[in-house]
Design a protein around this motif. Sequence first.
Motif, PDB file in Angstrom:
ATOM      1  N   MET A 100       0.788  -1.227   0.000  1.00 62.04           N
ATOM      2  CA  MET A 100       0.000   0.000   0.000  1.00 62.04           C
ATOM      3  C   MET A 100       0.830   1.292   0.000  1.00 62.04           C
ATOM      4  O   MET A 100       0.574   2.187  -0.808  1.00 62.04           O
ATOM      5  CB  MET A 100      -0.979  -0.018   1.189  1.00 62.04           C
ATOM      6  CG  MET A 100      -2.055   1.038   1.117  1.00 62.04           C
ATOM      7  SD  MET A 100      -3.190   0.964   2.538  1.00 62.04           S
ATOM      8  CE  MET A 100      -3.976  -0.625   2.273  1.00 62.04           C
ATOM      9  N   PRO A 101       1.817   1.458   0.874  1.00 64.02           N
ATOM     10  CA  PRO A 101       2.490   2.760   0.947  1.00 64.02           C
ATOM     11  C   PRO A 101       3.488   3.001  -0.193  1.00 64.02           C
ATOM     12  O   PRO A 101       4.133   2.070  -0.683  1.00 64.02           O
ATOM     13  CB  PRO A 101       3.200   2.723   2.299  1.00 64.02           C
ATOM     14  CG  PRO A 101       3.396   1.287   2.598  1.00 64.02           C
ATOM     15  CD  PRO A 101       2.268   0.550   1.954  1.00 64.02           C
ATOM     16  N   GLU A 102       3.630   4.254  -0.571  1.00 69.01           N
ATOM     17  CA  GLU A 102       4.492   4.655  -1.679  1.00 69.01           C
ATOM     18  C   GLU A 102       5.944   4.233  -1.474  1.00 69.01           C
ATOM     19  O   GLU A 102       6.621   3.802  -2.413  1.00 69.01           O
ATOM     20  CB  GLU A 102       4.418   6.183  -1.835  1.00 69.01           C
ATOM     21  CG  GLU A 102       5.294   6.759  -2.925  1.00 69.01           C
ATOM     22  CD  GLU A 102       5.252   8.282  -2.978  1.00 69.01           C
ATOM     23  OE1 GLU A 102       5.977   8.860  -3.810  1.00 69.01           O
ATOM     24  OE2 GLU A 102       4.502   8.886  -2.177  1.00 69.01           O
ATOM     25  N   TYR A 103       6.452   4.371  -0.242  1.00 69.47           N
ATOM     26  CA  TYR A 103       7.860   4.068   0.017  1.00 69.47           C
ATOM     27  C   TYR A 103       8.071   2.660   0.565  1.00 69.47           C
ATOM     28  O   TYR A 103       9.170   2.318   0.992  1.00 69.47           O
ATOM     29  CB  TYR A 103       8.460   5.104   0.974  1.00 69.47           C
ATOM     30  CG  TYR A 103       8.307   6.523   0.480  1.00 69.47           C
ATOM     31  CD1 TYR A 103       8.596   6.860  -0.841  1.00 69.47           C
ATOM     32  CD2 TYR A 103       7.837   7.532   1.320  1.00 69.47           C
ATOM     33  CE1 TYR A 103       8.438   8.164  -1.312  1.00 69.47           C
ATOM     34  CE2 TYR A 103       7.674   8.839   0.870  1.00 69.47           C
ATOM     35  CZ  TYR A 103       7.977   9.143  -0.458  1.00 69.47           C
ATOM     36  OH  TYR A 103       7.819  10.432  -0.912  1.00 69.47           O
ATOM     37  N   GLY A 104       7.023   1.857   0.546  1.00 73.53           N
ATOM     38  CA  GLY A 104       7.144   0.460   0.911  1.00 73.53           C
ATOM     39  C   GLY A 104       6.891   0.175   2.391  1.00 73.53           C
ATOM     40  O   GLY A 104       6.563   1.060   3.180  1.00 73.53           O
ATOM     41  N   THR A 105       7.041  -1.099   2.728  1.00 76.60           N
ATOM     42  CA  THR A 105       6.893  -1.586   4.098  1.00 76.60           C
ATOM     43  C   THR A 105       8.161  -2.337   4.465  1.00 76.60           C
ATOM     44  O   THR A 105       8.542  -3.284   3.777  1.00 76.60           O
ATOM     45  CB  THR A 105       5.683  -2.536   4.216  1.00 76.60           C
ATOM     46  OG1 THR A 105       4.496  -1.844   3.831  1.00 76.60           O
ATOM     47  CG2 THR A 105       5.539  -3.059   5.643  1.00 76.60           C
ATOM     48  N   PHE A 106       8.820  -1.899   5.532  1.00 75.61           N
ATOM     49  CA  PHE A 106      10.021  -2.642   5.929  1.00 75.61           C
ATOM     50  C   PHE A 106       9.861  -3.220   7.326  1.00 75.61           C
ATOM     51  O   PHE A 106       9.076  -2.749   8.140  1.00 75.61           O
ATOM     52  CB  PHE A 106      11.298  -1.798   5.800  1.00 75.61           C
ATOM     53  CG  PHE A 106      11.571  -0.796   6.887  1.00 75.61           C
ATOM     54  CD1 PHE A 106      12.191  -1.170   8.076  1.00 75.61           C
ATOM     55  CD2 PHE A 106      11.234   0.548   6.712  1.00 75.61           C
ATOM     56  CE1 PHE A 106      12.464  -0.243   9.070  1.00 75.61           C
ATOM     57  CE2 PHE A 106      11.503   1.483   7.696  1.00 75.61           C
ATOM     58  CZ  PHE A 106      12.123   1.089   8.887  1.00 75.61           C
ATOM     59  N   ASN A 107      10.630  -4.271   7.568  1.00 78.87           N
ATOM     60  CA  ASN A 107      10.541  -5.049   8.793  1.00 78.87           C
ATOM     61  C   ASN A 107      11.889  -5.037   9.517  1.00 78.87           C
ATOM     62  O   ASN A 107      12.941  -5.034   8.882  1.00 78.87           O
ATOM     63  CB  ASN A 107      10.168  -6.493   8.440  1.00 78.87           C
ATOM     64  CG  ASN A 107       9.916  -7.362   9.664  1.00 78.87           C
ATOM     65  OD1 ASN A 107       8.822  -7.393  10.195  1.00 78.87           O
ATOM     66  ND2 ASN A 107      10.927  -8.084  10.110  1.00 78.87           N
ATOM     67  N   LEU A 108      11.838  -5.011  10.835  1.00 77.65           N
ATOM     68  CA  LEU A 108      13.028  -5.240  11.661  1.00 77.65           C
ATOM     69  C   LEU A 108      13.004  -6.684  12.125  1.00 77.65           C
ATOM     70  O   LEU A 108      12.039  -7.125  12.743  1.00 77.65           O
ATOM     71  CB  LEU A 108      13.038  -4.310  12.875  1.00 77.65           C
ATOM     72  CG  LEU A 108      14.138  -4.593  13.913  1.00 77.65           C
ATOM     73  CD1 LEU A 108      15.508  -4.238  13.366  1.00 77.65           C
ATOM     74  CD2 LEU A 108      13.864  -3.840  15.213  1.00 77.65           C
ATOM     75  N   HIS A 109      14.074  -7.417  11.841  1.00 77.60           N
ATOM     76  CA  HIS A 109      14.151  -8.829  12.224  1.00 77.60           C
ATOM     77  C   HIS A 109      15.360  -9.046  13.111  1.00 77.60           C
ATOM     78  O   HIS A 109      16.447  -8.509  12.839  1.00 77.60           O
ATOM     79  CB  HIS A 109      14.247  -9.720  10.985  1.00 77.60           C
ATOM     80  CG  HIS A 109      14.115 -11.180  11.282  1.00 77.60           C
ATOM     81  ND1 HIS A 109      12.909 -11.762  11.634  1.00 77.60           N
ATOM     82  CD2 HIS A 109      15.031 -12.173  11.291  1.00 77.60           C
ATOM     83  CE1 HIS A 109      13.096 -13.055  11.833  1.00 77.60           C
ATOM     84  NE2 HIS A 109      14.375 -13.328  11.641  1.00 77.60           N
ATOM     85  N   ALA A 110      15.197  -9.850  14.161  1.00 73.56           N
ATOM     86  CA  ALA A 110      16.247 -10.029  15.168  1.00 73.56           C
ATOM     87  C   ALA A 110      17.212 -11.153  14.813  1.00 73.56           C
ATOM     88  O   ALA A 110      17.433 -12.092  15.590  1.00 73.56           O
ATOM     89  CB  ALA A 110      15.616 -10.271  16.533  1.00 73.56           C
ATOM     90  N   SER A 111      17.794 -11.065  13.627  1.00 68.41           N
ATOM     91  CA  SER A 111      18.873 -11.977  13.236  1.00 68.41           C
ATOM     92  C   SER A 111      19.649 -11.340  12.095  1.00 68.41           C
ATOM     93  O   SER A 111      19.246 -10.316  11.540  1.00 68.41           O
ATOM     94  CB  SER A 111      18.322 -13.336  12.782  1.00 68.41           C
ATOM     95  OG  SER A 111      17.871 -13.289  11.436  1.00 68.41           O
ATOM     96  N   LEU A 112      20.758 -11.963  11.756  1.00 73.23           N
ATOM     97  CA  LEU A 112      21.522 -11.553  10.582  1.00 73.23           C
ATOM     98  C   LEU A 112      21.005 -12.362   9.398  1.00 73.23           C
ATOM     99  O   LEU A 112      21.473 -13.473   9.128  1.00 73.23           O
ATOM    100  CB  LEU A 112      23.022 -11.798  10.812  1.00 73.23           C
ATOM    101  CG  LEU A 112      23.652 -10.998  11.956  1.00 73.23           C
ATOM    102  CD1 LEU A 112      25.103 -11.434  12.176  1.00 73.23           C
ATOM    103  CD2 LEU A 112      23.582  -9.501  11.684  1.00 73.23           C
ATOM    104  N   THR A 133      25.214 -12.545  16.540  1.00 71.93           N
ATOM    105  CA  THR A 133      23.923 -12.410  15.863  1.00 71.93           C
ATOM    106  C   THR A 133      23.748 -10.926  15.558  1.00 71.93           C
ATOM    107  O   THR A 133      24.733 -10.198  15.474  1.00 71.93           O
ATOM    108  CB  THR A 133      22.775 -12.979  16.724  1.00 71.93           C
ATOM    109  OG1 THR A 133      21.556 -12.941  15.963  1.00 71.93           O
ATOM    110  CG2 THR A 133      22.586 -12.199  18.018  1.00 71.93           C
ATOM    111  N   GLY A 134      22.519 -10.482  15.398  1.00 71.35           N
ATOM    112  CA  GLY A 134      22.320  -9.069  15.102  1.00 71.35           C
ATOM    113  C   GLY A 134      20.898  -8.782  14.694  1.00 71.35           C
ATOM    114  O   GLY A 134      19.984  -9.565  14.976  1.00 71.35           O
ATOM    115  N   VAL A 135      20.716  -7.640  14.041  1.00 71.62           N
ATOM    116  CA  VAL A 135      19.399  -7.216  13.570  1.00 71.62           C
ATOM    117  C   VAL A 135      19.519  -6.812  12.105  1.00 71.62           C
ATOM    118  O   VAL A 135      20.575  -6.376  11.645  1.00 71.62           O
ATOM    119  CB  VAL A 135      18.839  -6.054  14.412  1.00 71.62           C
ATOM    120  CG1 VAL A 135      18.329  -6.552  15.753  1.00 71.62           C
ATOM    121  CG2 VAL A 135      19.878  -4.956  14.616  1.00 71.62           C
TER     122      VAL A 135
END
Length: 315
Positions: A100-112, A133-135
Amino acid sequence: MKKLRIVFMGTPDFAVATLKALVENNYNIVGVITAPDKPAGRGRKLNESAVKQYAKSVGLNILQPTNLKNEDFIDALKTLKANLQIVVAFRMLPKVVWQMPEYGTFNLHASLLPNYRGAAPINWAIINGETETGVSTFFIDEKIDTGEMILQEEIDIDEDENAGSLHDKLMSIGSGLVLNTVALIEKGNVKTVPQVDSSHIKTAHKLNKDNCKINWNNSMDNIYNLIRGLSPYPAAWCTLINGEDELDIKIYAAEKEIMTHTLKTGTIISNKKELKVAVTNGYIIIQEIKLPGKRAMDVKSLLNGYAFHANAKML
Protein backbone atom coordinates in the motif's frame (compact mmCIF):
# COMPACT_ATOMS: atom_id res chain seq x y z
CA MET A 1 13.74 15.23 2.25
CA LYS A 2 10.59 13.14 1.92
CA LYS A 3 7.72 14.05 4.22
CA LEU A 4 6.90 10.75 5.90
CA ARG A 5 3.54 9.56 7.18
CA ILE A 6 4.30 6.34 9.05
CA VAL A 7 2.10 3.43 10.11
CA PHE A 8 3.79 1.27 12.76
CA MET A 9 2.88 -2.40 13.25
CA GLY A 10 3.94 -4.41 16.30
CA THR A 11 2.72 -6.12 19.43
CA PRO A 12 5.24 -7.18 22.16
CA ASP A 13 7.79 -5.32 24.30
CA PHE A 14 10.43 -5.83 21.61
CA ALA A 15 8.49 -3.48 19.31
CA VAL A 16 7.91 -0.76 21.91
CA ALA A 17 11.53 0.43 21.93
CA THR A 18 11.36 1.13 18.19
CA LEU A 19 8.00 2.90 18.34
CA LYS A 20 9.26 4.99 21.27
CA ALA A 21 12.40 5.94 19.33
CA LEU A 22 10.32 7.05 16.35
CA VAL A 23 8.04 9.15 18.56
CA GLU A 24 10.93 10.74 20.45
CA ASN A 25 12.60 11.63 17.16
CA ASN A 26 9.44 13.46 16.10
CA TYR A 27 8.41 11.21 13.22
CA ASN A 28 4.80 11.52 12.12
CA ILE A 29 3.14 8.28 13.27
CA VAL A 30 -0.34 8.40 11.72
CA GLY A 31 -1.40 4.99 13.01
CA VAL A 32 -0.36 2.01 15.12
CA ILE A 33 -1.55 -1.50 14.22
CA THR A 34 -1.36 -4.06 17.01
CA ALA A 35 -2.98 -7.32 18.13
CA PRO A 36 -6.50 -7.35 19.62
CA ASP A 37 -6.78 -7.38 23.42
CA LYS A 38 -6.66 -10.92 24.80
CA PRO A 39 -8.35 -12.35 27.91
CA ALA A 40 -5.86 -13.63 30.49
CA GLY A 41 -5.80 -14.92 34.05
CA ARG A 42 -8.57 -16.41 36.15
CA GLY A 43 -10.80 -13.40 35.72
CA ARG A 44 -10.26 -13.44 31.92
CA LYS A 45 -9.55 -9.73 32.08
CA LEU A 46 -8.62 -8.25 28.70
CA ASN A 47 -4.88 -7.59 28.39
CA GLU A 48 -3.60 -4.88 26.06
CA SER A 49 -0.43 -5.47 24.08
CA ALA A 50 2.72 -3.66 25.16
CA VAL A 51 2.60 -1.63 21.95
CA LYS A 52 -1.00 -0.58 22.58
CA GLN A 53 -0.20 0.49 26.13
CA TYR A 54 2.64 2.70 24.93
CA ALA A 55 0.68 4.06 21.95
CA LYS A 56 -2.18 5.04 24.26
CA SER A 57 0.22 6.78 26.63
CA VAL A 58 1.40 9.13 23.86
CA GLY A 59 -1.99 9.59 22.20
CA LEU A 60 -1.42 7.68 18.95
CA ASN A 61 -4.22 6.41 16.71
CA ILE A 62 -4.60 2.64 17.27
CA LEU A 63 -6.16 -0.06 15.07
CA GLN A 64 -6.56 -3.67 16.26
CA PRO A 65 -7.79 -5.80 13.36
CA THR A 66 -8.56 -9.47 13.83
CA ASN A 67 -8.30 -10.05 10.08
CA LEU A 68 -5.73 -8.11 8.05
CA LYS A 69 -7.69 -8.78 4.84
CA ASN A 70 -10.95 -7.39 6.21
CA GLU A 71 -12.33 -4.69 3.91
CA ASP A 72 -13.18 -2.34 6.78
CA PHE A 73 -9.60 -2.57 8.05
CA ILE A 74 -8.14 -2.03 4.56
CA ASP A 75 -10.37 1.03 4.12
CA ALA A 76 -9.33 2.38 7.54
CA LEU A 77 -5.67 1.84 6.67
CA LYS A 78 -6.08 3.70 3.36
CA THR A 79 -7.64 6.70 5.10
CA LEU A 80 -4.42 7.14 7.12
CA LYS A 81 -2.62 7.97 3.85
CA ALA A 82 0.66 6.53 5.10
CA ASN A 83 3.59 6.49 2.68
CA LEU A 84 5.77 4.18 4.82
CA GLN A 85 4.95 1.20 7.03
CA ILE A 86 7.31 -0.21 9.66
CA VAL A 87 6.84 -3.70 11.08
CA VAL A 88 8.47 -4.99 14.29
CA ALA A 89 7.40 -8.33 15.81
CA PHE A 90 3.95 -8.44 14.24
CA ARG A 91 2.54 -11.07 11.88
CA MET A 92 2.62 -11.92 8.20
CA LEU A 93 1.00 -9.18 6.12
CA PRO A 94 -1.18 -9.74 3.05
CA LYS A 95 0.07 -8.20 -0.18
CA VAL A 96 -2.72 -5.63 -0.20
CA VAL A 97 -1.32 -4.23 3.06
CA TRP A 98 2.46 -4.30 2.50
CA GLN A 99 2.17 -2.93 -1.04
CA MET A 100 0.00 0.00 0.00
CA PRO A 101 2.49 2.76 0.95
CA GLU A 102 4.49 4.66 -1.68
CA TYR A 103 7.86 4.07 0.02
CA GLY A 104 7.14 0.46 0.91
CA THR A 105 6.89 -1.59 4.10
CA PHE A 106 10.02 -2.64 5.93
CA ASN A 107 10.54 -5.05 8.79
CA LEU A 108 13.03 -5.24 11.66
CA HIS A 109 14.15 -8.83 12.22
CA ALA A 110 16.25 -10.03 15.17
CA SER A 111 18.87 -11.98 13.24
CA LEU A 112 21.52 -11.55 10.58
CA LEU A 113 19.41 -12.52 7.60
CA PRO A 114 19.20 -14.76 5.66
CA ASN A 115 19.95 -16.91 8.73
CA TYR A 116 17.22 -17.45 11.30
CA ARG A 117 14.19 -16.49 9.30
CA GLY A 118 11.09 -17.36 11.28
CA ALA A 119 9.35 -16.96 14.60
CA ALA A 120 12.13 -17.39 17.19
CA PRO A 121 15.46 -16.02 15.90
CA ILE A 122 16.80 -14.92 19.29
CA ASN A 123 16.19 -18.32 20.87
CA TRP A 124 17.63 -20.40 18.04
CA ALA A 125 20.81 -18.37 17.74
CA ILE A 126 21.65 -19.30 21.34
CA ILE A 127 20.32 -22.86 21.10
CA ASN A 128 22.60 -23.45 18.12
CA GLY A 129 25.62 -22.07 19.99
CA GLU A 130 26.17 -19.01 17.80
CA THR A 131 28.77 -16.52 19.01
CA GLU A 132 27.29 -13.57 17.12
CA THR A 133 23.92 -12.41 15.86
CA GLY A 134 22.32 -9.07 15.10
CA VAL A 135 19.40 -7.22 13.57
CA SER A 136 18.36 -6.61 9.96
CA THR A 137 15.94 -4.31 8.19
CA PHE A 138 14.42 -5.41 4.89
CA PHE A 139 11.54 -4.58 2.60
CA ILE A 140 8.70 -7.08 2.92
CA ASP A 141 7.78 -9.29 -0.05
CA GLU A 142 5.55 -12.32 -0.64
CA LYS A 143 7.54 -14.76 1.51
CA ILE A 144 8.51 -14.69 5.19
CA ASP A 145 11.70 -12.73 5.95
CA THR A 146 13.06 -12.98 2.40
CA GLY A 147 12.86 -9.39 1.11
CA GLU A 148 15.76 -7.22 0.01
CA MET A 149 17.92 -6.13 2.93
CA ILE A 150 18.52 -2.50 3.81
CA LEU A 151 20.79 -2.45 6.89
CA GLN A 152 22.31 -4.89 9.39
CA GLU A 153 24.16 -4.58 12.68
CA GLU A 154 26.07 -7.38 14.43
CA ILE A 155 26.65 -8.04 18.12
CA ASP A 156 28.48 -10.76 20.04
CA ILE A 157 26.62 -13.40 22.03
CA ASP A 158 28.25 -13.90 25.43
CA GLU A 159 28.96 -17.48 26.51
CA ASP A 160 26.50 -17.21 29.44
CA GLU A 161 23.92 -15.11 27.56
CA ASN A 162 20.30 -16.19 27.77
CA ALA A 163 17.40 -15.33 25.48
CA GLY A 164 16.15 -12.64 27.86
CA SER A 165 19.38 -10.64 27.99
CA LEU A 166 19.99 -11.03 24.24
CA HIS A 167 16.41 -9.91 23.56
CA ASP A 168 17.05 -6.67 25.44
CA LYS A 169 20.31 -5.98 23.61
CA LEU A 170 18.75 -6.60 20.19
CA MET A 171 15.71 -4.52 21.11
CA SER A 172 18.00 -1.58 21.84
CA ILE A 173 20.21 -1.78 18.75
CA GLY A 174 17.18 -2.64 16.62
CA SER A 175 15.48 0.64 17.43
CA GLY A 176 18.61 2.49 16.30
CA LEU A 177 18.78 0.46 13.09
CA VAL A 178 15.17 1.39 12.30
CA LEU A 179 15.94 5.08 12.80
CA ASN A 180 18.92 4.77 10.44
CA THR A 181 16.72 2.98 7.89
CA VAL A 182 14.02 5.63 8.08
CA ALA A 183 16.65 8.34 7.62
CA LEU A 184 17.83 6.67 4.39
CA ILE A 185 14.26 6.46 3.09
CA GLU A 186 13.63 10.06 4.10
CA LYS A 187 16.66 11.22 2.11
CA GLY A 188 16.00 8.90 -0.84
CA ASN A 189 19.32 7.14 -0.28
CA VAL A 190 18.16 3.54 0.20
CA LYS A 191 20.29 0.86 -1.45
CA THR A 192 19.04 -2.69 -0.99
CA VAL A 193 20.84 -6.02 -1.25
CA PRO A 194 19.03 -9.25 -2.24
CA GLN A 195 19.23 -12.07 0.27
CA VAL A 196 21.35 -14.95 -1.00
CA ASP A 197 19.80 -18.34 -0.35
CA SER A 198 21.85 -21.47 0.21
CA SER A 199 21.43 -24.96 1.63
CA HIS A 200 23.29 -23.85 4.78
CA ILE A 201 20.75 -21.24 5.92
CA LYS A 202 19.59 -21.84 9.51
CA THR A 203 15.90 -21.48 10.35
CA ALA A 204 14.22 -20.09 13.47
CA HIS A 205 11.44 -22.65 13.77
CA LYS A 206 8.44 -21.90 15.95
CA LEU A 207 9.04 -23.14 19.49
CA ASN A 208 6.85 -25.99 20.74
CA LYS A 209 6.81 -28.55 23.52
CA ASP A 210 8.87 -31.05 21.53
CA ASN A 211 11.77 -28.79 20.60
CA CYS A 212 11.90 -27.30 24.12
CA LYS A 213 12.42 -30.70 25.80
CA ILE A 214 15.88 -31.51 27.14
CA ASN A 215 17.46 -34.69 25.81
CA TRP A 216 19.98 -35.64 28.50
CA ASN A 217 21.80 -37.88 26.00
CA ASN A 218 22.81 -34.84 23.99
CA SER A 219 26.22 -33.23 24.45
CA MET A 220 26.81 -31.02 27.47
CA ASP A 221 27.08 -27.92 25.27
CA ASN A 222 23.82 -28.67 23.45
CA ILE A 223 21.93 -29.08 26.71
CA TYR A 224 23.46 -25.94 28.21
CA ASN A 225 22.66 -23.93 25.08
CA LEU A 226 19.07 -25.18 25.02
CA ILE A 227 18.51 -24.11 28.63
CA ARG A 228 19.87 -20.59 28.15
CA GLY A 229 18.30 -20.24 24.70
CA LEU A 230 14.84 -20.85 26.17
CA SER A 231 15.25 -18.76 29.34
CA PRO A 232 13.21 -17.04 30.63
CA TYR A 233 10.53 -18.03 28.11
CA PRO A 234 9.23 -20.56 27.25
CA ALA A 235 11.88 -22.48 29.28
CA ALA A 236 13.52 -25.84 28.67
CA TRP A 237 11.73 -28.74 30.35
CA CYS A 238 12.14 -32.41 31.17
CA THR A 239 10.55 -35.08 33.34
CA LEU A 240 11.83 -35.64 36.87
CA ILE A 241 11.50 -39.17 38.27
CA ASN A 242 11.96 -39.03 42.04
CA GLY A 243 10.56 -41.95 44.02
CA GLU A 244 6.84 -41.97 43.23
CA ASP A 245 6.97 -38.46 41.77
CA GLU A 246 6.91 -38.06 37.99
CA LEU A 247 6.94 -34.33 37.33
CA ASP A 248 7.43 -32.16 34.27
CA ILE A 249 9.81 -29.44 35.43
CA LYS A 250 11.33 -26.33 33.86
CA ILE A 251 14.98 -25.33 34.10
CA TYR A 252 15.87 -21.64 33.69
CA ALA A 253 19.59 -21.48 34.50
CA ALA A 254 22.48 -23.91 34.71
CA GLU A 255 26.26 -24.24 34.59
CA LYS A 256 28.55 -26.80 33.01
CA GLU A 257 31.01 -29.00 34.92
CA ILE A 258 33.43 -31.01 32.79
CA MET A 259 34.35 -34.21 34.60
CA THR A 260 34.84 -37.89 33.87
CA HIS A 261 32.27 -40.21 35.47
CA THR A 262 30.59 -43.56 34.89
CA LEU A 263 27.01 -42.55 35.72
CA LYS A 264 24.12 -43.03 33.33
CA THR A 265 23.03 -39.79 31.65
CA GLY A 266 20.13 -38.20 33.50
CA THR A 267 21.27 -39.45 36.92
CA ILE A 268 20.75 -36.82 39.63
CA ILE A 269 23.39 -35.97 42.23
CA SER A 270 22.16 -33.73 45.05
CA ASN A 271 23.05 -32.43 48.48
CA LYS A 272 21.79 -29.51 50.57
CA LYS A 273 23.52 -26.95 48.34
CA GLU A 274 23.77 -28.44 44.87
CA LEU A 275 21.71 -30.28 42.26
CA LYS A 276 23.38 -31.63 39.17
CA VAL A 277 22.56 -34.04 36.38
CA ALA A 278 25.00 -36.46 34.77
CA VAL A 279 25.61 -35.92 31.05
CA THR A 280 28.30 -37.07 28.65
CA ASN A 281 31.69 -35.78 29.86
CA GLY A 282 30.38 -34.16 33.04
CA TYR A 283 27.40 -32.59 34.74
CA ILE A 284 24.82 -29.88 34.21
CA ILE A 285 24.57 -27.97 37.50
CA ILE A 286 21.05 -26.61 37.85
CA GLN A 287 20.75 -23.11 39.29
CA GLU A 288 17.09 -22.18 38.78
CA ILE A 289 14.17 -24.58 38.52
CA LYS A 290 10.37 -24.70 38.58
CA LEU A 291 8.22 -27.57 39.78
CA PRO A 292 4.58 -27.87 38.64
CA GLY A 293 2.32 -25.44 40.49
CA LYS A 294 5.28 -23.70 42.13
CA ARG A 295 7.14 -20.50 41.33
CA ALA A 296 10.59 -20.59 39.75
CA MET A 297 13.24 -20.71 42.47
CA ASP A 298 16.98 -21.04 42.95
CA VAL A 299 18.14 -24.56 43.67
CA LYS A 300 19.14 -23.86 47.28
CA SER A 301 15.55 -22.81 48.04
CA LEU A 302 14.25 -25.98 46.39
CA LEU A 303 16.64 -28.23 48.34
CA ASN A 304 15.52 -26.70 51.62
CA GLY A 305 12.10 -28.27 51.20
CA TYR A 306 12.35 -31.02 48.59
CA ALA A 307 14.30 -34.27 49.01
CA PHE A 308 15.77 -36.28 46.15
CA HIS A 309 15.87 -40.07 46.38
CA ALA A 310 19.08 -41.98 45.67
CA ASN A 311 17.75 -43.24 42.32
CA ALA A 312 16.28 -39.92 41.16
CA LYS A 313 16.77 -39.12 37.48
CA MET A 314 15.84 -36.75 34.69
CA LEU A 315 14.22 -38.06 31.52
